[in-house]
Design an enzyme around this catalytic site. Structure first.
Site, mmCIF file in Angstrom:
data_model
loop_
_atom_site.group_PDB
_atom_site.id
_atom_site.type_symbol
_atom_site.label_atom_id
_atom_site.label_comp_id
_atom_site.label_asym_id
_atom_site.label_seq_id
_atom_site.Cartn_x
_atom_site.Cartn_y
_atom_site.Cartn_z
ATOM 1 N N ASP A 104 -45.825 111.867 -24.980
ATOM 2 C CA ASP A 104 -46.000 111.387 -23.607
ATOM 3 C C ASP A 104 -47.449 111.000 -23.354
ATOM 4 O OD1 ASP A 104 -43.369 111.733 -23.062
ATOM 5 O OD2 ASP A 104 -43.607 113.438 -21.720
ATOM 6 N N TYR A 305 -42.058 105.879 -16.447
ATOM 7 C CA TYR A 305 -42.504 107.256 -16.712
ATOM 8 C C TYR A 305 -42.491 108.105 -15.434
ATOM 9 C CZ TYR A 305 -45.372 111.047 -18.584
ATOM 10 O OH TYR A 305 -45.839 112.269 -18.987
#
Length: 711
Positions: A104, A305
Site C-alpha cells: 500500500d 485507495y
C-alpha cells in the site's frame, strides 16, 4: 535476471500478475521471464515482545519497568512464517536483480515491506510502485513510472519511529498500570485521549442546565415573520407586552429584497467523511465501512485507495473524468450522469488541488464498470454514496434567489426569509430535488393586517453524545471539542489531522469498545466506569489530544526529512520513564466495578465479569493468570418457536439454552433435537465417497443421477 515485486496481499499480487501478464503460478508467487510477484499477508514481521528480549519479562512485574531496549528487535510472525520463508528465498535468489515494493502506498504499507527486507538483510536495489487504484490500467501506468526506493526512506523512518514509539509507550504504560492496580488496564498515545474526548462530552452533557426562552413571530397572509433581532427573551412578559402593543395595528412592508446566491457541492470523500456519512445514513460503523470499502477497492476494483485523508484530486487526473463518469452509467444515477459526458473539465475546478493531496487523492470511482449484481447490499450503498458525491462535485453550483421581506409594525421590525431555487445544479443528482417557486404576495409599501401573533416557548439543548460517526470526526478535529490553553495548540491539532490517522481511527474505537472503556447505548457513546478510572489513573499528559498531535507533527517532519527519527525515539524513551515513575509513585486506587464472588479455579482470586461480542465471560482479575470461562454466549442454534438465535448458559451437562421469547432447553434435549433433525440426511462428503466407490460400475442409475449434482 528478474525483478521481484512484493505486494501486501495475495489479491493485489494477482491483480499485478494479471496486469503484467505474469502467468506462471508457483507456490507462494507468480513468475514470467521478466518478473516474480510475491506477497506479504499484511505484516510478516513485527516488533519482538518483552519476553523475546528476556524470558524473565514474560511475567508482568512493576519493578521490571520501564522496559526500554537499547536496540529494537523484530521477529517473524509465527502464523505467517511459511510465506515469510518463501519471500525470503525469493529476495535472496541470485536470479533476482532488484526489488519493487508494491505494498500500500502510505506509511504503514512502506513499513510492511521494509521490515521484511531488513529482516532478510536485503542488499539489492529497491524501486517503488506508488498507485491509488489497483485497476489494470493504473498498475500498468504505475510500472511505467516506478520511483527510486530511496525517495521513500524518510517515509519508512517515520513509520518505524511511530511503530517503536507506540511499542515503548504502550507496553510500559499498560504494564505499569496493570501491575500497579492489579487490573487489566491499557494505555496508548491515541486510545487514551480518545477516551478523554468522550468523557469531556459526557461531562458537558451532565453539567448542562437547560434554559427556557421565548421568541415572537407574526403571521401575515399565511407567512411567518420573525422578530428581526432574533433575540431570545427569557422573560415571556416582555413579549406579551409587545403583543398587546401590536393589537389592532396594521403593518407596512418596508422592503422586498432579492439577492441571487450560489451554493457549492460538498468536497469529495476522504475516509473519515465517508465513514461518518455511512453511520449517519445507515448506522453502519466505521470499521465495517472500511472493510466494505477495502472490498470495493481490492476485490471489485471500482473505487480508488480507501485510506486517504484528502478531499481533492491531482490535476493530472482531469483527462480521466469522462471515463469515470461513463462507468457510473451502470448505477441509479445514469440519467443525472449523462449530461456530464458532454461537459469539458478543467484543472482550474476546485476539486483539483495538487497542494492538498499528499499520499493519496480523494475516494472516487475507478474506470472499472461495476457488475451491480456482484455487489452486496452494503457494497451497493457505499458505492452509491461515492458515485453521488463524485457526480455532485462535477456539477455546476446550485443557484437560488434569497428573498428578504421586511415588515414594520408599531416600531418593531419583523423579517420573512425564503429561498427560491433558480438552477438545480449539483442538487439535481439527488432524488426529489426540483425547481421551487415562491409566489410571495408582498410589495414594498404594502399595508398589511396581522392575522396572528405567535409566542413560542423553547428550551436550550445539551450537546449530543458522540456516535461512531461523530466520534471519528472529533478525533480528526479535537480542537473543536476541548478547551486549550493556547490558540497555537488548536492550530497544531488542525495541521496534524488530530488524533490518530484515517487508517487507524476505526480500529482505535473498536479497541476501546472491546476493552470496555467506552460503550454504546442506543447509539450514544459513553465512558464506562473502567474508562473513567483509566483517565483518573493515567498521567495527565497521556490523556491530552495535544500530546499525540505534537508527536504526529514530529512524525510528519521525519517523513519530510526535517527531523531525526533517532531524536524522536529518545524523546519517547524519556517520556516513558516519566510516565512509569508517575504511576509507580501514585497513591490512587482502582476499584473493579464488575468484580464477582466467583473464585478463579487456578489462583483463587475473585473473577471479573466482562462483556464480549457474543455474550459474557468470567476473567481472572490477575492479568498473569489468564484464566477465562464463559458465562453466556450467543450460539447459531435456533429457537424451535421463534427461530431466533439461542443463548447458551453454563457448560457440559449443566448447560441450558435460552431464548428471548421464553423458550429454554437443556444440553441433552438440544443434542437429541439436533440428532433427530439430521437423521435421514446424507452429507455431501458421504455422497462423494459413494461416487468414488462406484466409479468403475456401469448401469448404476443412482450414481448417474448424482453425477449432475455440484458436489
Amino acid at each position: 535476471m528478474k525483478s521481484l515485486i512484493l505486494a501486501e496481499k495475495p489479491s493485489v499480487a494477482r491483480d499485478i500478475a494479471d496486469a503484467l501478464q505474469i502467468n506462471q503460478k508457483r507456490n507462494g508467487y507468480f513468475e514470467n521471464n521478466q518478473y516474480i510477484v510475491t506477497w506479504a499477508l499484511g505484516h510478516l514481521v513485527t516488533n519482538a515482545t518483552p519476553e523475546q528480549y528476556d524470558k524473565n519479562l514474560k511475567e508482568w512485574r512493576l519493578e521490571d519497568l520501564p522496559i526500554i531496549p537499547k536496540y529494537m528487535k523484530t521477529v517473524v510472525i509465527g502464523k505467517t512464517s511459511k510465506q515469510f520463508k518463501t519471500v525470503k528465498a525469493l529476495i535472496l535468489d541470485n536470479k533476482v536483480k532488484d526489488i519493487i515494493i508494491a505494498t500500500d502506498a502510505g506509511r504503514e504499507g512502506e513499513l510492511v515491506a521494509r521490515l521484511i527486507l531488513d529482516k532478510v538483510g536485503n542488499k539489492k536495489p529497491i524501486r517503488r510502485l506508488w498507485i491509488s487504484s489497483v485497476t489494470k490500467k493504473a498498475i500498468q501506468q504505475g510500472f511505467k513510472n516506478l520511483k527510486d526506493g530511496r525517495q521513500y526512506n524518510d517515509l519508512y523512518y517515520a513509520a518505524l519511529a511511530r511503530s517503536e514509539a507506540d511499542w515503548i509507550v504502550g507496553i510500559n504504560a499498560t504494564r505499569a498500570l496493570t501491575t500497579k492496580y492489579d487490573a487489566q488496564l491499557s494505555l496508548g498515545r491515541v486510545q487514551t485521549p480518545t477516551i478523554q474526548l468522550v468523557n469531556t462530552r459526557q461531562q458537558e452533557i451532565n453539567q448542562f442546565k437547560p434554559q427556557q426562552y421565548f421568541t415572537l413571530s407574526l403571521t401575515v397572509k399565511g407567512f411567518d415573520f420573525q422578530l428581526e433581532s432574533n433575540q431570545r427573551y427569557t422573560n415571556k412578559e416582555t413579549l406579551e407586552q409587545m403583543v398587546n402593543n401590536l393589537k389592532n395595528v396594521d403593518g407596512k412592508i418596508k422592503s422586498v429584497a432579492t439577492k441571487h446566491k450560489k451554493s457549492y457541492p460538498q468536497s469529495l470523500y476522504n475516509l473519515t467523511d465517508l465513514q461518518q456519512d455511512m453511520y449517519r445514513r445507515y448506522k453502519i460503523g466505521p470499521k465495517e465501512t472500511l472493510n466494505t470499502l477495502q472490498s470495493l477497492y481490492e476485490r471489485h476494483k471500482v473505487v480508488t485507495y480507501p485510506r486517504t485523508d484528502s478531499n481533492y484530486l491531482t490535476t493530472d487526473m482531469v483527462d480521466t473524468m469522462k471515463e469515470r463518469i461513463q462507468v457510473t452509467m451502470a448505477t441509479t444515477y445514469k440519467d443525472q450522469a449523462r449530461p456530464l459526458m458532454s461537459k469539458t473539465f478543467s484543472s482550474k475546478m476546485s476539486i483539483f488541488n495538487n497542494q492538498k493531496v499528499s499520499d493519496h487523492h480523494a475516494i472516487i470511482p475507478t474506470e472499472v464498470r461495476p457488475v451491480m449484481s456482484d455487489l452486496s447490499n452494503r457494497e451497493l450503498k457505499l458505492y452509491d454514496m461515492i458515485v453521488e458525491r463524485f457526480l455532485e462535485a462535477l456539477m455546476p453550483p446550485h443557484e437560488y434567489d434569497a428573498i428578504t421581506v421586511t415588515l414594520e409594525v408599531a416600531g418593531h421590525t419583523f423579517v420573512l426569509k425564503e429561498n427560491v431555487t433558480t438552477v438545480l445544479g449539483f442538487k439535481s443528482i439527488r432524488q426529489g430535488e426540483s425547481i421551487t417557486e415562491m409566489q410571495q404576495p408582498f410589495s414594498e409599501g404594502d399595508e398589511v393586517k396581522i392575522s396572528k401573533t405567535n409566542i413560542r416557548e423553547h428550551e436550550t439543548t445539551p450537546p449530543e453524545y458522540f456516535n461512531e460517526g461523530s466520534l471519528l470526526k472529533a478525533m480528526e478535529n479535537p480542537q473543536n471539542f476541548i478547551q486549550l490553553k493556547d490558540k497555537k495548540y488548536a492550530q497544531t491539532l488542525k495541521q496534524t489531522g488530530g488524533i490518530g490517522t484515517v487508517a487507524t481511527r476505526a480500529d482505535i474505537i473498536d479497541k476501546l469498545f472491546n476493552m470496555n472503556a467506552i460503550e454504546s447505548r442506543d447509539g450514544k457513546i459513553k465512558v464506562t466506569s473502567k474508562g473513567k478510572q483509566i483517565l483518573e489513573l493515567a498521567p495527565e499528559e497521556l490523556t491530552s489530544p495535544l500530546l499525540t498531535a505534537q508527536w504526529e507533527e514530529k512524525l510528519l517532519l521525519i517523513e519530510r526529512g526535517k527531523y531525526q527519527a533517532k531524536t524522536f525515539i529518545n524523546e519517547m524513551k524519556d517520556f516513558t520513564k516519566d510516565v512509569v515513575n508517575g504511576i509507580k509513585n501514585s497513591d490512587r486506587k482502582y476499584k473493579h466495578d464488575n468484580l464477582t464472588t466467583t473464585e478463579c479455579p487456578t489462583c483463587g482470586k475473585f473473577m471479573i465479569k466482562v462483556k464480549t461480542k457474543n455474550g459474557q465471560m468470567l476473567v481472572c482479575q490477575d492479568p498473569s493468570c489468564k484464566t477465562k470461562k464463559n458465562v453466556q454466549r450467543k450460539t447459531n442454534a435456533r429457537c424451535p418457536n421463534c427461530k431466533k438465535k439461542l443463548t447458551l448458559f453454563g457448560k457440559g451437562k449443566e448447560a441450558v439454552y435460552r431464548c428471548v421469547c421464553g423458550h429454554s432447553e437443556t444440553q441433552a434435549h438440544m443434542d437429541q433435537r439436533m440428532k433427530s433433525k439430521s437423521s435421514g440426511k446424507v452429507s455431501r462428503k458421504e455422497m462423494k465417497k459413494y461416487m468414488n466407490k462406484n466409479e468403475g460400475l456401469d448401469n448404476n442409475p443412482f450414481k448417474d443421477a448424482l453425477k449432475n449434482l455440484n458436489l
